[in-house]
Design a protein around this motif. Structure first.
Motif, PDB file in Angstrom:
ATOM      1  N   ASP A 245     -30.361  -1.758 -26.171  1.00 32.02           N
ATOM      2  CA  ASP A 245     -31.373  -2.453 -26.964  1.00 32.02           C
ATOM      3  C   ASP A 245     -32.708  -2.433 -26.225  1.00 32.02           C
ATOM      4  N   ASP A 246     -33.769  -2.608 -26.992  1.00 29.07           N
ATOM      5  CA  ASP A 246     -35.119  -2.405 -26.455  1.00 29.07           C
ATOM      6  C   ASP A 246     -35.731  -3.735 -26.021  1.00 29.07           C
ATOM      7  N   PHE A 247     -35.258  -4.260 -24.885  1.00 31.60           N
ATOM      8  CA  PHE A 247     -35.888  -5.426 -24.286  1.00 31.60           C
ATOM      9  C   PHE A 247     -35.622  -5.396 -22.783  1.00 31.60           C
ATOM     10  N   PRO A 248     -36.524  -6.001 -21.991  1.00 30.56           N
ATOM     11  CA  PRO A 248     -36.327  -6.010 -20.544  1.00 30.56           C
ATOM     12  C   PRO A 248     -35.089  -6.814 -20.173  1.00 30.56           C
ATOM     13  N   VAL A 249     -34.266  -6.267 -19.289  1.00 30.61           N
ATOM     14  CA  VAL A 249     -33.041  -6.915 -18.830  1.00 30.61           C
ATOM     15  C   VAL A 249     -33.129  -7.141 -17.327  1.00 30.61           C
ATOM     16  N   ILE A 250     -32.962  -8.395 -16.910  1.00 31.64           N
ATOM     17  CA  ILE A 250     -32.866  -8.727 -15.492  1.00 31.64           C
ATOM     18  C   ILE A 250     -31.399  -8.973 -15.197  1.00 31.64           C
ATOM     19  N   LEU A 251     -30.811  -8.114 -14.393  1.00 30.76           N
ATOM     20  CA  LEU A 251     -29.391  -8.225 -14.068  1.00 30.76           C
ATOM     21  C   LEU A 251     -29.242  -9.146 -12.865  1.00 30.76           C
ATOM     22  N   SER A 252     -28.543 -10.253 -13.045  1.00 28.02           N
ATOM     23  CA  SER A 252     -28.435 -11.238 -11.981  1.00 28.02           C
ATOM     24  C   SER A 252     -27.634 -10.703 -10.800  1.00 28.02           C
ATOM     25  N   SER A 253     -28.049 -11.116  -9.610  1.00 35.33           N
ATOM     26  CA  SER A 253     -27.283 -10.852  -8.380  1.00 35.33           C
ATOM     27  C   SER A 253     -26.971  -9.375  -8.170  1.00 35.33           C
ATOM     28  N   PHE A 254     -27.920  -8.511  -8.545  1.00 39.71           N
ATOM     29  CA  PHE A 254     -27.715  -7.060  -8.418  1.00 39.71           C
ATOM     30  C   PHE A 254     -26.442  -6.624  -9.147  1.00 39.71           C
ATOM     31  N   GLY A 255     -26.000  -7.418 -10.125  1.00 37.69           N
ATOM     32  CA  GLY A 255     -24.823  -7.071 -10.917  1.00 37.69           C
ATOM     33  C   GLY A 255     -23.503  -7.247 -10.202  1.00 37.69           C
ATOM     34  N   GLY A 256     -23.511  -7.835  -9.007  1.00 38.22           N
ATOM     35  CA  GLY A 256     -22.300  -7.863  -8.198  1.00 38.22           C
ATOM     36  C   GLY A 256     -21.799  -9.220  -7.794  1.00 38.22           C
ATOM     37  N   TYR A 257     -22.045 -10.238  -8.595  1.00 37.54           N
ATOM     38  CA  TYR A 257     -21.565 -11.574  -8.237  1.00 37.54           C
ATOM     39  C   TYR A 257     -20.063 -11.671  -8.490  1.00 37.54           C
ATOM     40  N   PRO A 258     -19.278 -12.205  -7.530  1.00 34.25           N
ATOM     41  CA  PRO A 258     -19.683 -12.705  -6.209  1.00 34.25           C
ATOM     42  C   PRO A 258     -19.446 -11.666  -5.104  1.00 34.25           C
ATOM     43  N   LEU A 259     -20.483 -11.255  -4.471  1.00 36.90           N
ATOM     44  CA  LEU A 259     -20.449 -10.412  -3.274  1.00 36.90           C
ATOM     45  C   LEU A 259     -19.605  -9.148  -3.451  1.00 36.90           C
ATOM     46  N   ASP A 260     -19.828  -8.437  -4.555  1.00 36.61           N
ATOM     47  CA  ASP A 260     -19.129  -7.179  -4.794  1.00 36.61           C
ATOM     48  C   ASP A 260     -20.104  -6.036  -4.552  1.00 36.61           C
ATOM     49  N   ARG A 261     -20.028  -5.457  -3.352  1.00 36.67           N
ATOM     50  CA  ARG A 261     -20.981  -4.416  -2.952  1.00 36.67           C
ATOM     51  C   ARG A 261     -20.898  -3.191  -3.866  1.00 36.67           C
TER      52      ARG A 261
ATOM     53  N   PRO B  91     -38.028 -11.037 -22.179  1.00 42.26           N
ATOM     54  CA  PRO B  91     -37.044 -10.622 -21.174  1.00 42.26           C
ATOM     55  C   PRO B  91     -35.753 -11.414 -21.275  1.00 42.26           C
ATOM     56  N   VAL B  92     -34.656 -10.802 -20.840  1.00 42.33           N
ATOM     57  CA  VAL B  92     -33.339 -11.427 -20.892  1.00 42.33           C
ATOM     58  C   VAL B  92     -32.698 -11.343 -19.510  1.00 42.33           C
ATOM     59  N   LEU B  93     -32.361 -12.498 -18.942  1.00 45.21           N
ATOM     60  CA  LEU B  93     -31.595 -12.548 -17.696  1.00 45.21           C
ATOM     61  C   LEU B  93     -30.119 -12.502 -18.063  1.00 45.21           C
ATOM     62  N   VAL B  94     -29.403 -11.521 -17.539  1.00 38.38           N
ATOM     63  CA  VAL B  94     -27.996 -11.328 -17.873  1.00 38.38           C
ATOM     64  C   VAL B  94     -27.145 -11.605 -16.637  1.00 38.38           C
ATOM     65  N   HIS B  95     -26.236 -12.564 -16.742  1.00 38.49           N
ATOM     66  CA  HIS B  95     -25.306 -12.843 -15.658  1.00 38.49           C
ATOM     67  C   HIS B  95     -24.229 -11.752 -15.655  1.00 38.49           C
ATOM     68  N   ALA B  96     -24.152 -11.027 -14.564  1.00 39.35           N
ATOM     69  CA  ALA B  96     -23.198  -9.929 -14.450  1.00 39.35           C
ATOM     70  C   ALA B  96     -22.358 -10.118 -13.211  1.00 39.35           C
ATOM     71  N   GLY B  97     -21.265  -9.389 -13.131  1.00 38.63           N
ATOM     72  CA  GLY B  97     -20.369  -9.482 -11.983  1.00 38.63           C
ATOM     73  C   GLY B  97     -19.032  -8.878 -12.329  1.00 38.63           C
ATOM     74  N   ARG B  98     -17.997  -9.353 -11.687  1.00 37.19           N
ATOM     75  CA  ARG B  98     -16.681  -8.746 -11.866  1.00 37.19           C
ATOM     76  C   ARG B  98     -16.159  -8.899 -13.290  1.00 37.19           C
ATOM     77  N   GLY B  99     -16.480 -10.002 -13.952  1.00 41.31           N
ATOM     78  CA  GLY B  99     -16.027 -10.182 -15.318  1.00 41.31           C
ATOM     79  C   GLY B  99     -16.851  -9.437 -16.339  1.00 41.31           C
ATOM     80  N   TYR B 100     -18.043  -9.033 -15.955  1.00 42.08           N
ATOM     81  CA  TYR B 100     -18.960  -8.313 -16.845  1.00 42.08           C
ATOM     82  C   TYR B 100     -19.802  -7.389 -15.970  1.00 42.08           C
ATOM     83  N   PRO B 101     -19.225  -6.257 -15.543  1.00 36.48           N
ATOM     84  CA  PRO B 101     -19.867  -5.390 -14.557  1.00 36.48           C
ATOM     85  C   PRO B 101     -21.046  -4.619 -15.142  1.00 36.48           C
ATOM     86  N   PRO B 102     -21.857  -4.014 -14.289  1.00 37.53           N
ATOM     87  CA  PRO B 102     -23.021  -3.271 -14.773  1.00 37.53           C
ATOM     88  C   PRO B 102     -22.689  -2.216 -15.824  1.00 37.53           C
ATOM     89  N   ALA B 103     -21.551  -1.538 -15.706  1.00 40.99           N
ATOM     90  CA  ALA B 103     -21.193  -0.528 -16.702  1.00 40.99           C
ATOM     91  C   ALA B 103     -21.033  -1.159 -18.080  1.00 40.99           C
TER      92      ALA B 103
END
Length: 277
Positions: free
Chosen positions: A172-188, A151-163
């Motif tokens: 790629d074929d591996f489990p991805v854990i998107l940190s902070s629901f992809g919205g750090y810091p507090l981007d609903r 598994p890979v924990l990916v830090h996401a947010g405004r500089g690297y959004p979910p898209a």
């Protein structure tokens, strides 16, 4: 803080353990020793934590830091993950795309051989990417991550959004854990975007670190009960805070149990009951 009392087994997929040259304290954010991090996790009722080093200075690389975190995790309730860097710019701009076309790794960047070595190290249980700070690994390195199957924990947010994550990593074929629901810091809006991605990517998961919106957390658990994992974000926040935010959600107890333990144990095998470093 007083110890939390609850009846759940809690494991944490998102914590930082940042040794200095003497392997004593963190070099970023709230300074904390491994012993204090372990104590705070115990106070919050967290029985195991996936840990990785925080950002290092440009040009330094993560080999020494990853090895130090793996060493410090022995005989502690920590499960070490290797932090990776790379030469590619994660930004979706014409300049970034041009640079990435000819991007070549420097000596300090993670290469496929490094990933293969980490994958065979029994002390390491996955990988961490923070493309905004560390850059993206090359395609060859991502292919090796997929071959490792960890598994890979990916830090996401405004500089690297979910898209952007979808375009660069989720193919790629591996489990991805998107940190902070992809919205750090507090981007609903970005958190909502990440929730929508769950319908399209079966190997995508979201961690709860720094998600302070109750309705977003509740929506995630109710709509995708198997895809939300507890992450504390410690030591930048006390793990008590994250645990209490999940425990006080207005969702069935079974969903709390999934978020706090069962889901993570399926994604990061080392966090399963009975597993040891």
């Amino acid at each position: 803080m007083l110890e939390l009392e609850h009846g759940f087994r809690v494991v944490d997929v998102h914590a930082r353990l940042d040794p200095d040259d003497g392997a004593v304290v963190a070099s970023r954010g709230r300074d904390i020793s491994p012993e204090r991090l372990q104590r705070e996790m115990h106070q919050a009722g967290v029985v195991q934590s996936a840990v990785a080093p925080g950002p290092r200075p440009a040009g330094e690389g993560y080999l020494r830091a990853n090895n130090a975190v793996a060493r410090l995790s022995v005989d502690r309730p920590f499960r070490a993950m290797a932090r990776l860097d790379g030469p590619r710019d994660p930004r979706d701009t014409a300049v970034a795309r041009l640079r990435n076309f000819a991007a070549a790794p420097d000596d300090h960047h993670t290469d496929p051989g490094d990933v293969e070595q980490y994958a065979y190290d029994s002390r390491l249980h996955g990988f961490v990417l923070d493309p905004v700070h560390d850059g993206l690994p090359t395609e060859a390195t991502l292919d090796q991550i997929a071959a490792a199957g960890e598994p890979v924990l990916v830090h996401a947010g405004r500089g690297y959004p979910p898209a952007a994550v979808a375009e660069t990593v989720l193919s790629d074929d591996f489990p991805v854990i998107l940190s902070s629901f992809g919205g750090y810091p507090l981007d609903r809006a970005l958190m909502d975007e990440a929730l929508e991605l769950l319908d399209s990517y079966d190997d995508l998961y979201l961690d709860t670190a720094f998600v302070r919106f109750r309705d977003v957390l509740e929506r995630g658990l109710l709509e995708h009960p198997d895809r939300v994992l507890f992450g504390s974000g410690a030591p930048d926040t006390h793990p008590d805070v994250g645990v209490m935010e999940v425990l006080t959600l207005d969702v069935p107890e079974d969903l709390l149990d999934r978020a706090l333990s069962k889901n993570a144990a399926r994604v990061i095998e080392a966090l399963a009951p009975g597993e040891h470093a």
